[in-house]
Design a protein around this motif. Structure first.
Motif, mmCIF file in Angstrom:
data_model
loop_
_atom_site.group_PDB
_atom_site.id
_atom_site.type_symbol
_atom_site.label_atom_id
_atom_site.label_comp_id
_atom_site.label_asym_id
_atom_site.label_seq_id
_atom_site.Cartn_x
_atom_site.Cartn_y
_atom_site.Cartn_z
ATOM 1 N N LEU A 152 61.901 80.325 77.378
ATOM 2 C CA LEU A 152 60.912 81.559 77.805
ATOM 3 C C LEU A 152 59.348 80.959 77.305
ATOM 4 O O LEU A 152 58.407 81.632 77.768
ATOM 5 C CB LEU A 152 61.135 82.831 77.493
ATOM 6 C CG LEU A 152 62.654 83.330 77.992
ATOM 7 C CD1 LEU A 152 62.955 84.842 77.328
ATOM 8 C CD2 LEU A 152 62.546 83.766 79.629
ATOM 9 N N GLY A 153 59.351 80.051 76.404
ATOM 10 C CA GLY A 153 58.126 79.689 76.119
ATOM 11 C C GLY A 153 57.454 80.438 75.173
ATOM 12 O O GLY A 153 55.943 80.348 74.873
ATOM 13 N N TYR A 154 58.091 81.020 74.354
ATOM 14 C CA TYR A 154 57.435 81.794 72.966
ATOM 15 C C TYR A 154 56.986 81.192 72.240
ATOM 16 O O TYR A 154 55.942 81.332 71.553
ATOM 17 C CB TYR A 154 58.491 82.799 72.668
ATOM 18 C CG TYR A 154 58.719 84.203 73.454
ATOM 19 C CD1 TYR A 154 57.858 84.912 73.930
ATOM 20 C CD2 TYR A 154 60.007 84.078 73.948
ATOM 21 C CE1 TYR A 154 58.168 86.073 74.676
ATOM 22 C CE2 TYR A 154 60.533 85.428 74.638
ATOM 23 C CZ TYR A 154 59.335 86.372 74.926
ATOM 24 O OH TYR A 154 59.851 87.395 75.944
ATOM 25 N N ASP A 155 57.382 79.753 71.808
ATOM 26 C CA ASP A 155 56.822 79.114 70.931
ATOM 27 C C ASP A 155 55.497 78.459 71.244
ATOM 28 O O ASP A 155 54.769 77.768 70.530
ATOM 29 C CB ASP A 155 57.894 77.983 70.775
ATOM 30 C CG ASP A 155 58.205 77.011 71.942
ATOM 31 O OD1 ASP A 155 58.352 77.697 73.084
ATOM 32 O OD2 ASP A 155 58.419 75.847 71.792
ATOM 33 N N THR A 156 55.178 78.485 72.581
ATOM 34 C CA THR A 156 53.751 78.187 73.238
ATOM 35 C C THR A 156 52.691 79.044 73.014
ATOM 36 O O THR A 156 51.555 78.710 73.505
ATOM 37 C CB THR A 156 54.017 77.360 74.450
ATOM 38 O OG1 THR A 156 54.218 78.270 75.371
ATOM 39 C CG2 THR A 156 54.962 76.289 74.313
ATOM 40 N N LEU A 157 53.054 80.333 72.880
ATOM 41 C CA LEU A 157 52.184 81.298 72.987
ATOM 42 C C LEU A 157 51.092 81.320 71.737
ATOM 43 O O LEU A 157 51.325 81.071 70.625
ATOM 44 C CB LEU A 157 52.731 82.674 72.760
ATOM 45 C CG LEU A 157 53.463 83.081 73.789
ATOM 46 C CD1 LEU A 157 54.326 84.595 73.662
ATOM 47 C CD2 LEU A 157 52.876 83.216 75.249
ATOM 48 N N PRO A 158 49.772 81.322 72.048
ATOM 49 C CA PRO A 158 48.805 80.909 70.995
ATOM 50 C C PRO A 158 48.964 82.092 69.899
ATOM 51 O O PRO A 158 48.801 81.504 68.746
ATOM 52 C CB PRO A 158 47.492 81.453 71.937
ATOM 53 C CG PRO A 158 47.667 81.124 73.266
ATOM 54 C CD PRO A 158 49.096 81.435 73.613
ATOM 55 N N ILE B 184 51.538 83.087 68.529
ATOM 56 C CA ILE B 184 52.741 82.929 67.811
ATOM 57 C C ILE B 184 52.471 81.657 66.954
ATOM 58 O O ILE B 184 52.759 81.376 65.870
ATOM 59 C CB ILE B 184 53.993 82.519 68.608
ATOM 60 C CG1 ILE B 184 54.254 83.896 69.492
ATOM 61 C CG2 ILE B 184 55.289 81.877 67.848
ATOM 62 C CD1 ILE B 184 54.895 84.798 68.367
ATOM 63 N N LYS B 185 51.818 80.601 67.749
ATOM 64 C CA LYS B 185 51.242 79.417 67.346
ATOM 65 C C LYS B 185 50.390 79.715 66.070
ATOM 66 O O LYS B 185 50.426 78.819 65.037
ATOM 67 C CB LYS B 185 50.816 78.677 68.119
ATOM 68 C CG LYS B 185 51.652 77.920 69.292
ATOM 69 C CD LYS B 185 51.128 77.279 70.274
ATOM 70 C CE LYS B 185 50.604 75.835 69.930
ATOM 71 N NZ LYS B 185 49.959 74.967 71.073
ATOM 72 N N ASP B 186 49.359 80.418 66.161
ATOM 73 C CA ASP B 186 48.503 81.034 64.938
ATOM 74 C C ASP B 186 49.535 81.433 63.861
ATOM 75 O O ASP B 186 49.041 81.046 62.720
ATOM 76 C CB ASP B 186 47.516 81.822 65.478
ATOM 77 C CG ASP B 186 46.507 81.413 66.555
ATOM 78 O OD1 ASP B 186 46.269 79.884 66.575
ATOM 79 O OD2 ASP B 186 45.785 82.080 67.076
ATOM 80 N N GLU B 187 50.482 82.422 64.129
ATOM 81 C CA GLU B 187 51.156 83.045 62.962
ATOM 82 C C GLU B 187 51.752 81.899 62.449
ATOM 83 O O GLU B 187 51.939 81.879 60.989
ATOM 84 C CB GLU B 187 51.717 83.940 63.791
ATOM 85 C CG GLU B 187 52.891 84.496 62.517
ATOM 86 C CD GLU B 187 53.666 85.802 63.106
ATOM 87 O OE1 GLU B 187 54.835 86.008 62.211
ATOM 88 O OE2 GLU B 187 53.562 85.907 64.373
ATOM 89 N N LEU B 188 52.339 80.955 63.142
ATOM 90 C CA LEU B 188 53.361 79.831 62.320
ATOM 91 C C LEU B 188 52.314 78.984 61.733
ATOM 92 O O LEU B 188 52.638 78.334 60.405
ATOM 93 C CB LEU B 188 54.073 79.025 63.461
ATOM 94 C CG LEU B 188 55.134 79.816 64.117
ATOM 95 C CD1 LEU B 188 55.849 79.115 65.295
ATOM 96 C CD2 LEU B 188 56.204 80.287 63.083
ATOM 97 N N ASN B 189 51.219 78.508 62.224
ATOM 98 C CA ASN B 189 50.247 77.834 61.361
ATOM 99 C C ASN B 189 49.833 78.195 60.268
ATOM 100 O O ASN B 189 49.677 77.518 59.158
ATOM 101 C CB ASN B 189 49.123 77.283 62.470
ATOM 102 C CG ASN B 189 49.446 76.320 63.397
ATOM 103 O OD1 ASN B 189 50.199 75.680 63.190
ATOM 104 N ND2 ASN B 189 48.687 76.384 64.719
ATOM 105 N N GLY B 190 49.531 79.730 59.945
ATOM 106 C CA GLY B 190 49.165 80.472 58.930
ATOM 107 C C GLY B 190 50.215 80.348 57.855
ATOM 108 O O GLY B 190 49.899 80.057 56.669
ATOM 109 N N TYR B 191 51.433 80.438 58.350
ATOM 110 C CA TYR B 191 52.654 80.505 57.596
ATOM 111 C C TYR B 191 52.730 79.179 57.121
ATOM 112 O O TYR B 191 53.227 78.794 55.810
ATOM 113 C CB TYR B 191 53.880 81.220 58.330
ATOM 114 C CG TYR B 191 55.123 80.884 57.302
ATOM 115 C CD1 TYR B 191 55.375 81.770 56.400
ATOM 116 C CD2 TYR B 191 56.254 79.955 57.296
ATOM 117 C CE1 TYR B 191 56.470 81.881 55.470
ATOM 118 C CE2 TYR B 191 57.232 79.701 56.490
ATOM 119 C CZ TYR B 191 57.431 81.181 55.669
ATOM 120 O OH TYR B 191 58.345 80.946 54.784
ATOM 121 N N LYS B 192 52.668 78.245 57.864
ATOM 122 C CA LYS B 192 52.835 76.712 57.344
ATOM 123 C C LYS B 192 51.774 76.236 56.083
ATOM 124 O O LYS B 192 52.071 75.715 55.127
ATOM 125 C CB LYS B 192 52.417 75.913 58.465
ATOM 126 C CG LYS B 192 52.508 74.218 58.243
ATOM 127 C CD LYS B 192 52.247 73.539 59.316
ATOM 128 C CE LYS B 192 52.150 72.011 59.143
ATOM 129 N NZ LYS B 192 51.480 71.147 60.284
#
Length: 653
Positions: free
Chosen positions: A78-84, A86-94
Motif C-alpha cells: 500500500l506504499g506506507y513505507d514511502t509516506l514522507p 513515515i520516512k521522517d519518523e524512521l530517519n529520526g529513529y535511525k
C-alpha cells in the motif's frame, strides 16, 4: 539497499565473517519472496518470551510471526513505507539508534573513571597564559612563543617573574601566577588534563583552550577535602577610591557588632537576612550552595574547611569585605557509583562529550583506510596565486568546480575539493595566501568525518545484526500500526451500524458482573458556583440531556467541568461517593474541587450499545482482523524451511 563492500583489512574480515555467518544464520522463511533469517525471528521470539508469564512455544509463535510479516507486506504494497511522515519518523529513529554504534564506549567509561579519580585529589599549580591566535598561523606562533618561555624556565629563569612579564591572566596582580590547590570540574578539560598529568615539580607542555595558551607548573598533590556547606554574613568594603582606612575600619566595626550579637545568642539566620550585603544568600539566611576546594577566595575557603560542623568563625577579611562564617556540614567525596550521574552530566556538557564519538569515528576512518591527499596545500597555494588571492569568486569559480581529490576511502569512494565549497565563508578575509590555504585545508577533517560517518551508517544495517534487528523491528512496527489502523481499528470504531447489530444479536454476551453508574458528574471551582449550578438544574431538569449540558456550558463556561462516566463501584472514588455511598474523595480535576452528580443513575446491565462500546468494538476488531489475515494468506506466498524450524525447536525445547 545494495551492500557496498568495504575493502580495508578489518572490514574485509567483517564481510567474510558475514558471509560465513549466513550459514549460521540461515533463511527460516520467505514471505512474498522476502527472506526472514533465523536471527531476526529469534531476536523477536526471545523478546516475546521475556514479556510472557506462560511461555509460548516456537510453533505457536511461528503462526503469529507469519501473520505479523503478512501485515507488514501489505503495508509495503500500500506504499506506507514511502509516506514522507513515515520516512521522517524512521530517519529520526535511525539517528537515535546509530548513536551507540558511533560511540567508543570503552573511552566513555575511561573518562568517567578518570574524572572520579581526579575528584579525589587536589593539585597545587602555578599558571602562565598567553592570548590565543585569531587563526591557525597566529595560534601556532603563540604556541611557539610559549615553548620559548617554557625553555627559559627550564634553563633557570624565575617562573613568577615571567608570569608578571608575559601572562595575560589578570589574577597575576594578586597571585603572581600561584593558583594554589585546584579541584576537578572547574577548568577546561585540556587544562585539567595537563594539571593532573604533569609530575610534581615539572612544567606541562603548552596547552591550548578557548581562553588562551597555557603553561602549568605542578607544585604538589593532596587528597580532596570533599565539599562543605556554610552560611555567611558579609559586610562589603566601599568600592574604588572610597576604600580609606577609616572606611575599612567602619566596616570592621559593623561586622564586630554583628559578631557580638551572635555571641550573645541571636540567631545567625536572622542576622544574615537583616544585615548581610550578599543579596544572593541573605534571603536564605546566609546559606551558600555546597562547594569544594578552589571555588572560593583563599581566606574564605580556608576558614570554611578548617571550622568544625556548627562552629562559627571570627570576622574574616577578604578582597570583598568582612565575613562571619557558620559551618553547617561537610561531605567527603562519594563512591564512583554515587558520583556517576553527576560526572556523566558534566562530561556531556563539555568537550569530553564529543570525545567518544570522535574516537569511534577515527577508528572507522582507519578501518575504511581513509587517505588524505598530501598535495592539497600546494594545490591551493598555486590556485590562490593564479587567482590573485582569496575572495568569493575563488570559492565559486575555483573551489566549487575543482575535481582535485581531497581524500579517498573504501574501495572506490573519492571526495573532490568541490564538496568543500559549501563549508567555506566566501566573505572571509585572509592576510596572505598561505593563511587562506591553511584555513581551507583545515576543513578537510570535518568533511572526511561527515562523509565516512554517513557511509558507515548506510552500510551498518548490512553488517551488524543487532542494529539490523532493532531497525527492522521499529520499521515493521511503524508500518504495522499504520496498516492495522486502516484495515481494522478505524473500521471497527466507525461502523456504528455493525456495532449496533452485533450488540442486538448477542444480548447475553455483553453483560456486567456488577451494577454501573451511568451519567454525568459536574465539578465546580467552588461551592458558590455549584450552588448556582443546582439552581439552574431545577429549571432545566425536564429538558433532554444534551440540551442541559449545552445550556450549562453556555452559562458557566470554565467555572465548571462536566464529565460523562460509566463505571462500577471501586473504579472511581468520586463516582463511589456520588453513586454508591462511598466516603467523600478528593476531586481528580485540578482547579475543580467541588463535585456531585448532575445527571444519571445506577443500572444493573447495559442499556444500549454505547454502554459497552469498547467490548463490542474489540470483538468486531477480532472478526475484521481474522478476515483480513485470511485474505493476506491468499494474496502472499509463505514458505517455511522445516529443517531450519526443527533446529530452532530443539534449541528452545
Amino acid at each position: 539497499m545494495k551492500l557496498k563492500f568495504f575493502v580495508s583489512a578489518s572490514l574485509i574480515a567483517a564481510v567474510v565473517c558475514a558471509v560465513f555467518a549466513a550459514d549460521k544464520d540461515p533463511v527460516l522463511m520467505k514471505i512474498n519472496n522476502k527472506e526472514v533469517r533465523v536471527s531476526e525471528f529469534e531476536y523477536l521470539y526471545k523478546k516475546n518470551l521475556e514479556q510472557q508469564v506462560n511461555k509460548e512455544s516456537i510453533d505457536e509463535y511461528v503462526d503469529r510471526f507469519v501473520n505479523y510479516k503478512l501485515k507488514v507486506a501489505e503495508a509495503e504494497r500500500l506504499g506506507y513505507d514511502t509516506l514522507p511522515r513515515i520516512k521522517d519518523e524512521l530517519n529520526g529513529y535511525k539517528a537515535d539508534m546509530l548513536a551507540p554504534y558511533l560511540t567508543d564506549n570503552e573511552l566513555k567509561e575511561r573518562l568517567v573513571v578518570e574524572a572520579y579519580d581526579r575528584m579525589t585529589k587536589n593539585v597545587d599549580i602555578s599558571h602562565l597564559m598567553l592570548a590565543r591566535g585569531r587563526n591557525k598561523v597566529e595560534n601556532d606562533a603563540q604556541i611557539a612563543k610559549m615553548d620559548s618561555i617554557r625553555n627559559c624556565i627550564l634553563n633557570g629563569e624565575n617562573f613568577n617573574d615571567l608570569v608578571m612579564k608575559y601572562s595575560i591572566d589578570r589574577s597575576k596582580v594578586n597571585n603572581k601566577g600561584e593558583y594554589g590547590f585546584i579541584t576537578s570540574g572547574i577548568f577546561p578539560y585540556k587544562f585539567e588534563y595537563a594539571a593532573y598529568n604533569t609530575p610534581i615539580g615539572q612544567l606541562s607542555q603548552p596547552v591550548v583552550t578557548d581562553y588562551g595558551v597555557h603553561l602549568i607548573r605542578v607544585n604538589g598533590v593532596k587528597p580532596d577535602d570533599g565539599q562543605v556547606e556554610v552560611a555567611h554574613i558579609l559586610r562589603l568594603f566601599p568600592r574604588g577610591a572610597n576604600l580609606t582606612d577609616s572606611a575599612k575600619a567602619a566596616v570592621k566595626a559593623s561586622i564586630d557588632s554583628i559578631y557580638n550579637c551572635l555571641l550573645a545568642g541571636e540567631k545567625f539566620e536572622d542576622l544574615a537576612t537583616k544585615y548581610s550585603q550578599d543579596p544572593g544568600s541573605a534571603k536564605n539566611g546566609g546559606k551558600l550552595a555546597p562547594f569544594g576546594r578552589g571555588r572560593m577566595i583563599k581566606p574564605f575557603e580556608e576558614a570554611a574547611f578548617t571550622l568544625k560542623d556548627g562552629e562559627l568563625s571570627k570576622p574574616i577579611e577578604t578582597n570583598f569585605g568582612y565575613h562571619i562564617i557558620k559551618k553547617i556540614a561537610h561531605k567527603p567525596v562519594g563512591t564512583l557509583e554515587d558520583c556517576r550521574a553527576a560526572i556523566e552530566q558534566r562530561i556531556s556538557s563539555d568537550e569530553r562529550g564529543a570525545m567518544p564519538v570522535e574516537s569511534k569515528v577515527d577508528q572507522i576512518m582507519k578501518e575504511l583506510n581513509l587517505k588524505k591527499n598530501d598535495n592539497l596545500n600546494e594545490y591551493l597555494l598555486k590556485e590562490l596565486t593564479k587567482h590573485g588571492g582569496y575572495d568569493s569568486t575563488f570559492v565559486t569559480d575555483v573551489v566549487a568546480k575543482s575535481n582535485f581529490t581531497l581524500f579517498t576511502f573504501d574501495k572506490n569512494q573519492s571526495v573532490p575539493l568541490s564538496e568543500m565549497a559549501r563549508m567555506l565563508n566566501p566573505k572571509a578575509k585572509y592576510a596572505t595566501s598561505e593563511i587562506a590555504a591553511a584555513e581551507i585545508a583545515g576543513n578537510v577533517d570535518r568533511l572526511a568525518k561527515n562523509k565516512v560517518v554517513n557511509y558507515y551508517s548506510d552500510n551498518l544495517i548490512d553488517l551488524n545484526a543487532d542494529y539490523r534487528n532493532l531497525m527492522n523491528e521499529y520499521r515493521d512496527g511503524t508500518l504495522l500500526f499504520e496498516v492495522m489502523n486502516k484495515e481494522v481499528w478505524n473500521k471497527a470504531k466507525t461502523n456504528e451500524e455493525e456495532l449496533e447489530a452485533r450488540f442486538r444479536a448477542n444480548p447475553g454476551k455483553y453483560t456486567w458482573d456488577a451494577p454501573h453508574f451511568k451519567g454525568i458528574m459536574v465539578c465546580a471551582k467552588n461551592d458558590s458556583v455549584m450552588g448556582e449550578v443546582n439552581k439552574a438544574m431545577a429549571l432545566l431538569q425536564m429538558l433532554p440531556e444534551d440540551t442541559i449540558t449545552t445550556k450549562l456550558n453556555k452559562q458557566f463556561g470554565r467555572n465548571i467541568k462536566m464529565v460523562r462516566v460509566i463505571t462500577k463501584k471501586g473504579e472511581n472514588e468520586m463516582v463511589d461517593h456520588i453513586a454508591f455511598g462511598g466516603k467523600l474523595a478528593e476531586s481528580s480535576y485540578k482547579g475543580y474541587p467541588v463535585y456531585e452528580k448532575l445527571l444519571g443513575k445506577v443500572i444493573a446491565q447495559p442499556e444500549e450499545m454505547a454502554d459497552v462500546k469498547g467490548l463490542v468494538s474489540s470483538d468486531y476488531q477480532d472478526v475484521l482482523e481474522q478476515e483480513w489475515i485470511d485474505g493476506l494468506h491468499k494474496r502472499y506466498k509463505v514458505t517455511i524451511d522445516k529443517k531450519v524450524l526443527q533446529q530452532l525447536k530443539k534449541k528452545y525445547k
